[in-house]
Design an enzyme around this catalytic site. Structure first.
Site, PDB file in Angstrom:
ATOM      1  N   PHE A 395      41.537  44.353  40.118  1.00 30.18           N
ATOM      2  CA  PHE A 395      41.936  44.049  41.496  1.00 30.18           C
ATOM      3  C   PHE A 395      42.387  42.604  41.679  1.00 30.18           C
ATOM      4  O   PHE A 395      42.203  42.020  42.754  1.00 30.18           O
ATOM      5  CB  PHE A 395      40.793  44.387  42.468  1.00 30.18           C
ATOM      6  CG  PHE A 395      40.090  45.662  42.153  1.00 30.18           C
ATOM      7  CD1 PHE A 395      40.813  46.847  42.028  1.00 30.18           C
ATOM      8  CD2 PHE A 395      38.731  45.710  41.943  1.00 30.18           C
ATOM      9  CE1 PHE A 395      40.189  48.039  41.703  1.00 30.18           C
ATOM     10  CE2 PHE A 395      38.083  46.889  41.621  1.00 30.18           C
ATOM     11  CZ  PHE A 395      38.816  48.065  41.497  1.00 30.18           C
ATOM     12  N   CYS A 396      43.013  42.024  40.654  1.00 32.00           N
ATOM     13  CA  CYS A 396      43.465  40.630  40.719  1.00 32.00           C
ATOM     14  C   CYS A 396      42.347  39.703  41.169  1.00 32.00           C
ATOM     15  O   CYS A 396      42.565  38.748  41.911  1.00 32.00           O
ATOM     16  CB  CYS A 396      44.685  40.499  41.614  1.00 32.00           C
ATOM     17  SG  CYS A 396      46.157  41.263  40.898  1.00 32.00           S
ATOM     18  N   ALA A 397      41.141  40.026  40.691  1.00 33.57           N
ATOM     19  CA  ALA A 397      39.958  39.189  40.931  1.00 33.57           C
ATOM     20  C   ALA A 397      39.092  39.283  39.675  1.00 33.57           C
ATOM     21  O   ALA A 397      37.930  39.647  39.732  1.00 33.57           O
ATOM     22  CB  ALA A 397      39.201  39.655  42.168  1.00 33.57           C
ATOM     23  N   CYS A 415      44.882  43.605  35.714  1.00 38.82           N
ATOM     24  CA  CYS A 415      44.854  44.046  37.109  1.00 38.82           C
ATOM     25  C   CYS A 415      44.965  45.561  37.203  1.00 38.82           C
ATOM     26  O   CYS A 415      44.400  46.182  38.086  1.00 38.82           O
ATOM     27  CB  CYS A 415      45.995  43.383  37.891  1.00 38.82           C
ATOM     28  SG  CYS A 415      45.631  41.699  38.401  1.00 38.82           S
TER      29      CYS A 415
END
Length: 474
Positions: A395-397, A415
């Site tokens: 989740f781009c985290a 991601c």
């Protein structure tokens, strides 16, 4: 401006008409309020097992479906579309009026202070990169590892302190206070923090973090990409210096975003982009060079032809959400969150990811892993066999998800889905997310599908193709 056609007058002057009336039952019990109409609510998709089903869009945290209200407003304006600010023609003047009215609408939606600027950008990522370009010399940036990459990565030309993931809101405030007190030298500083996690949905103590930042002479920017679509956001109440958010998460398509807040750093920096619109005056010098006088308004950082329709769609969404009433929207979303969490709690193989614990307030974003399942395989089966759209990955985290999964920080991951076959362990999770347009039936179908997949397994075979788990149709 001169008189306009009725449709254009309504569009440019008032932006949107009033929201549908709230029924007595809805007023008495906000949880019973109907979901807001969104595009795609009747779309059917094919199932790999045969037949079709109405698509359950449960990936709001990536991009929320457009509100029908927004789409209708844009359609009403589209025939009057024109380039803004630099045209003498009727449509150009009308579009300029609509563009600046949209700026005022966003400022009102965010409860901005007098003197704050609203700059239109492409997205939250673009907004935070813009702010990064305006930082004063020797500015230190403090950011938790829990941030989305949009707010974790833009600070490449600054001295950055990455703070470990806190396990309580109070620990977040204490961690920030210690870091700010220990900084050396004691110069300009900026804190960047999310309002609601795009992984866990948990609300962060923004007001307390802002107070801590200001007590130590720092400023703070709020990444409200996941907060603004779900909760009212007030610059003045939260006492933040800037807010960034994206239209595509606020039920507004067409790729536009906002950076709103204090004007001084924005005015004192070079324009984010150099070009027409940002320049107030350009003249040749006797030595053959060029002198430029830049605008001091928001236009300073809006060079080029702006995304007028994207900007208008944001303003339309702001009005629609405000008129629908955040009290009702929040209450209904809590009702959906409770349904999903209660359903997942009945499946022992499911582990919901959380920083602050089960009782933490949150928006409609829930990530989880399923014992014995590759997360990409599980998400693919939800889509192919049940017509339910969720997201899998990091989740781009990446640092946050790795922390929540208890993995080594150096473990690989992307991601999207990793290169892992169905059944193999994967360093990723599954995320279900929903909002103002989600009907009860969609979350009920999701919970039922999770239980069925865990109990019976997938009905189809899957393989990895270009990094994604897909049905094997060979």
């Amino acid at each position: 401006m001169s008189a306009r056609p009725d449709a254009a007058t309504a569009t440019a002057a008032t932006l949107v008409e009033t929201a549908p009336a709230v029924t007595a039952a809805e007023a008495a019990d906000p949880c019973c309020a109907a979901p807001l109409p969104v595009l795609g609510r009747d779309v059917t998709v094919p199932l790999v097992t045969g037949g079709e089903v109405t698509y359950a869009a449960l990936d709001y945290a990536a991009s929320a479906p457009a509100l029908q209200r927004v789409w209708d407003d844009v359609a009403a304006y589209a025939p009057y579309y024109g380039s803004v600010h630099r045209g003498a023609g009727y449509l150009s003047q009308l579009s300029t009026d609509l563009f600046e009215n949209s700026r005022a609408t966003v400022a009102e939606f965010l409860d901005c202070r007098p003197g704050d600027q609203v700059v239109f950008t492409r997205s939250t990522t673009d907004s935070l990169n813009l702010l990064a370009a305006t930082l004063p010399a020797d500015c230190q940036v403090f950011v938790f590892e829990t941030e989305h990459h949009a707010s974790l990565l833009p600070w490449r030309d600054a001295r950055v302190t990455y703070l470990n993931a806190p396990r309580t809101p109070g620990q977040a405030v204490a961690t920030l206070e210690r870091a700010l007190a220990d900084r050396d030298p004691y110069g300009p500083a900026l804190v960047c923090v999310t309002g609601a996690s795009n992984v866990t949905g948990e609300l962060w103590p923004v007001k307390e973090l802002a107070a801590a930042a200001h007590a130590h002479g720092a400023r703070i920017v709020l990444d409200a990409a996941q907060l603004a679509p779900h909760h009212p956001v007030s610059v003045q109440d939260l006492d933040v210096d800037w807010i960034a958010f994206s239209g595509h998460k606020l039920y507004a398509p067409f790729g536009s975003g906002v950076l709103a807040g204090r004007a001084d750093w924005l005015q004192d920096s070079e324009p984010y982009l150099a070009g027409g619109g940002a320049s107030r005056k350009v003249a040749r010098r006797a030595d053959g060079g060029v002198d430029v006088e830049w605008h001091t308004t928001a236009a300073r950082h809006e060079a080029g032809s702006p995304n007028v329709i994207g900007v208008y769609s944001i303003a339309s969404a702001c009005k629609a959400l405000t008129e629908a009433g955040f009290d009702q929207l929040v209450a209904r979303e809590r009702h959906l969150i409770a349904k999903v969490r209660a359903g997942l709690a009945e499946v022992p193989e499911v582990r919901v990811l959380s920083l602050f614990g089960d009782d933490a307030p949150r928006v409609g974003v829930i990530s989880f892993v399923v014992e014995g399942w590759n997360s990409s395989h599980f998400a693919a089966a939800l889509s192919a066999e049940h017509g339910i759209g969720v997201r899998d990955g990091l989740f781009c985290a990446h640092p946050l998800v790795r922390t929540l999964l208890g993995s080594d920080p150096q473990d690989p991951g992307e991601c999207g889905a990793p290169e892992a076959a169905p059944g193999e362990r994967s360093l990723n999770a599954i995320r279900v997310s929903f909002g103002a347009g989600t009907p009860d039936e969609h979350v009920e179908r999701f919970v039922g599908a999770v239980k069925e997949l865990v109990r019976d397994g997938a009905q189809w075979k899957y393989r990895t193709e270009d990094g994604r788990c897909v049905p094997d149709r060979g």
